[in-house]
Design an enzyme around this catalytic site. Sequence first.
Site, PDB file in Angstrom:
ATOM      1  N   HIS A 162      -1.819  -1.171  12.306  1.00 27.13           N
ATOM      2  CA  HIS A 162      -2.342  -2.532  12.442  1.00 27.13           C
ATOM      3  C   HIS A 162      -2.320  -2.960  13.914  1.00 27.13           C
ATOM      4  CE1 HIS A 162      -0.475  -3.180   8.176  1.00 27.13           C
ATOM      5  NE2 HIS A 162      -1.514  -2.371   8.154  1.00 27.13           N
ATOM      6  N   TYR A 198      -5.619 -14.604   9.088  1.00 28.48           N
ATOM      7  CA  TYR A 198      -4.729 -13.678   8.393  1.00 28.48           C
ATOM      8  C   TYR A 198      -4.279 -12.555   9.305  1.00 28.48           C
ATOM      9  CZ  TYR A 198      -3.120  -9.848   5.520  1.00 28.48           C
ATOM     10  OH  TYR A 198      -2.368  -8.827   5.015  1.00 28.48           O
ATOM     11  N   ASP A 246      -9.259  -6.088   7.308  1.00 26.33           N
ATOM     12  CA  ASP A 246      -8.852  -6.695   6.038  1.00 26.33           C
ATOM     13  C   ASP A 246      -9.488  -8.073   5.907  1.00 26.33           C
ATOM     14  OD1 ASP A 246      -7.641  -7.550   3.749  1.00 26.33           O
ATOM     15  OD2 ASP A 246      -5.590  -7.376   4.471  1.00 26.33           O
ATOM     16  N   HIS A 248      -9.215  -9.852   3.183  1.00 16.14           N
ATOM     17  CA  HIS A 248      -8.148 -10.557   2.469  1.00 16.14           C
ATOM     18  C   HIS A 248      -8.665 -11.648   1.549  1.00 16.14           C
ATOM     19  CE1 HIS A 248      -3.814 -11.639   2.046  1.00 16.14           C
ATOM     20  NE2 HIS A 248      -3.716 -10.359   2.338  1.00 16.14           N
ATOM     21  N   GLU A 272     -11.529  -3.912   3.752  1.00 11.40           N
ATOM     22  CA  GLU A 272     -10.515  -4.057   2.697  1.00 11.40           C
ATOM     23  C   GLU A 272     -10.622  -5.402   1.993  1.00 11.40           C
ATOM     24  OE1 GLU A 272      -5.675  -4.680   2.677  1.00 11.40           O
ATOM     25  OE2 GLU A 272      -6.575  -3.447   4.243  1.00 11.40           O
ATOM     26  N   GLU A 298      -5.306  -4.192  -3.733  1.00  8.84           N
ATOM     27  CA  GLU A 298      -3.955  -4.583  -3.336  1.00  8.84           C
ATOM     28  C   GLU A 298      -3.288  -5.494  -4.364  1.00  8.84           C
ATOM     29  OE1 GLU A 298      -2.149  -7.337   0.263  1.00  8.84           O
ATOM     30  OE2 GLU A 298      -3.666  -5.840   0.742  1.00  8.84           O
ATOM     31  N   ARG A 319      -6.771   1.043  -3.473  1.00  8.09           N
ATOM     32  CA  ARG A 319      -5.564   0.842  -2.657  1.00  8.09           C
ATOM     33  C   ARG A 319      -4.572  -0.091  -3.361  1.00  8.09           C
ATOM     34  NH1 ARG A 319      -4.678  -0.512   1.763  1.00  8.09           N
ATOM     35  NH2 ARG A 319      -3.768  -2.578   1.660  1.00  8.09           N
ATOM     36  N   HIS A 348      -1.413   0.847  -0.873  1.00  2.73           N
ATOM     37  CA  HIS A 348      -0.882  -0.271  -0.093  1.00  2.73           C
ATOM     38  C   HIS A 348       0.453   0.127   0.528  1.00  2.73           C
ATOM     39  CE1 HIS A 348       0.475  -4.751  -0.054  1.00  2.73           C
ATOM     40  NE2 HIS A 348      -0.390  -4.550   0.924  1.00  2.73           N
ATOM     41  N   ASP A 352       6.345  -4.853   2.938  1.00  4.78           N
ATOM     42  CA  ASP A 352       6.943  -5.219   1.654  1.00  4.78           C
ATOM     43  C   ASP A 352       6.795  -4.104   0.625  1.00  4.78           C
ATOM     44  OD1 ASP A 352       4.246  -5.720   1.607  1.00  4.78           O
ATOM     45  OD2 ASP A 352       4.381  -7.704   0.719  1.00  4.78           O
ATOM     46  N   GLU A 375      -1.923   3.478   4.569  1.00  5.64           N
ATOM     47  CA  GLU A 375      -1.460   2.384   5.425  1.00  5.64           C
ATOM     48  C   GLU A 375      -0.029   2.673   5.857  1.00  5.64           C
ATOM     49  OE1 GLU A 375      -1.246  -2.510   5.352  1.00  5.64           O
ATOM     50  OE2 GLU A 375      -1.383  -1.405   3.465  1.00  5.64           O
TER      51      GLU A 375
END
Length: 444
Positions: A162, A198, A246, A248, A272, A298, A319, A348, A352, A375
């Site tokens: 990223h 984001y 992304d 999002h 994405e 995701e 993903r 993903h 987290d 990722e």
Amino acid sequence: MDRRRFFGVAGAAGAVGLMSRTARAEEQAERALRAMPAPKIRDISVIECEPAGTRLTVVKITTDQDGLYGYGCATFTQRADLVKPAVEKYLKPFLLGKTTDRIEDIWQSCYDSSYWKNGPVLNNALSGIDQALWDIKGRQANMPVYQLAGGKCREAVDVYVHADGQEYADVVRASKEYMAQGFRNIRVQVGIPGLAGYSAPHGEGGHFKPLHNKPLFEPAYDMRRALKLLEVCRQELGEEVGLLHDMHERLTPNEAVLFCKEAEKFDMFFLEDPVSPEDIGYFEQIRQNCATPLAMGELFNNPHEWQPLISQRLIDYIRVHVSQVGGFSPARKIAILSEAFGVKTAWHGPGDVSPVGHMANVTLDIVSYNFGIQEYTPFNDHTREIFQGCPEMKDGYLWVSEKPGWGIEIDEKAAEKFPFTPGRNGLNGGWGEIRKLDGTVIKQ
């Protein structure tokens, strides 16, 4: 003794000897096949920690055989406090005393036992159980899990990282630093002055006058700025780097169609999450308008979400968050289904996901012929202190562990030093609200 009697006695003795040898051989074979009795589940516990600002949850299954246990990722950061009681109050009483050898049977019976299915809390709890059982199976066999799933299709796993910043130049600079480290694929995100974009810092600016005092976002501004970012990055970074972005789910479906069409000229690796799970019907319209590679999944936790996209070839990469769909077992099935329709995997893999979950991702990547990209999020020193045996990064590739099971040991004493916190926004790990100028809440 006459000749006939002699041969009769000799034949009988030989037959007895043969039967004795056969019996011994059969007994030895039975012992070899039987080996040790199947382990039984003696205890199930939950390990919670927050070593890098993100709340991680891992399930530990302990068997009745000394030193045999396993770990599974059950991380659901935004509602982390709900996973532990789901494991301890519902799955643990259901599973105590069961043998660990029937992973598929355990998954199906746990899945069915709640009656109401495919929720993120129970799916993550079930993932912790499922992955821990695979870990136990690998430790029993003295093999890494990838060997139990058919062995390697490749030597290591290509990843994307990223790169973000407040301005285009910041993103380009961060991207070039990654490229110098050997990374070949980069997801780029840029901030929007005055708006809460984001996954990128956002500076002050703009002349917006919202009808509220909450974080602000307007899809049209975001679309224009993101398209400009892709143009700048392709010019500055060259044609060889794989560019990802992304979306999002923050654009309206119609805007998403337009964005994907406009992005086609930048020859991207993929876009994405163009739309939210509620709007996946728009993928057919996107497909009809452009050839931009699309990645989705995701937020998926229900087979009815991914099955049509895969079977109708409306996406290029699936993903999903592996623990969100219930663990290694269902994710392996998703990969196999995807292979039949030419869809690649891109699990993903943000912060987290615990290192146990990352190892499950890399294991799937190694054994799946239709692997696409992974990722990648680095592990900090605190995380490595707790999770000993994280996947290793070398020259832009992740390497799977060669140790039995997932190859990870958890220092529970070290985990206790990093307990859950309420989070920076005081919402106990949950996300806050973001609104449009008129006050409408947007999807995140």
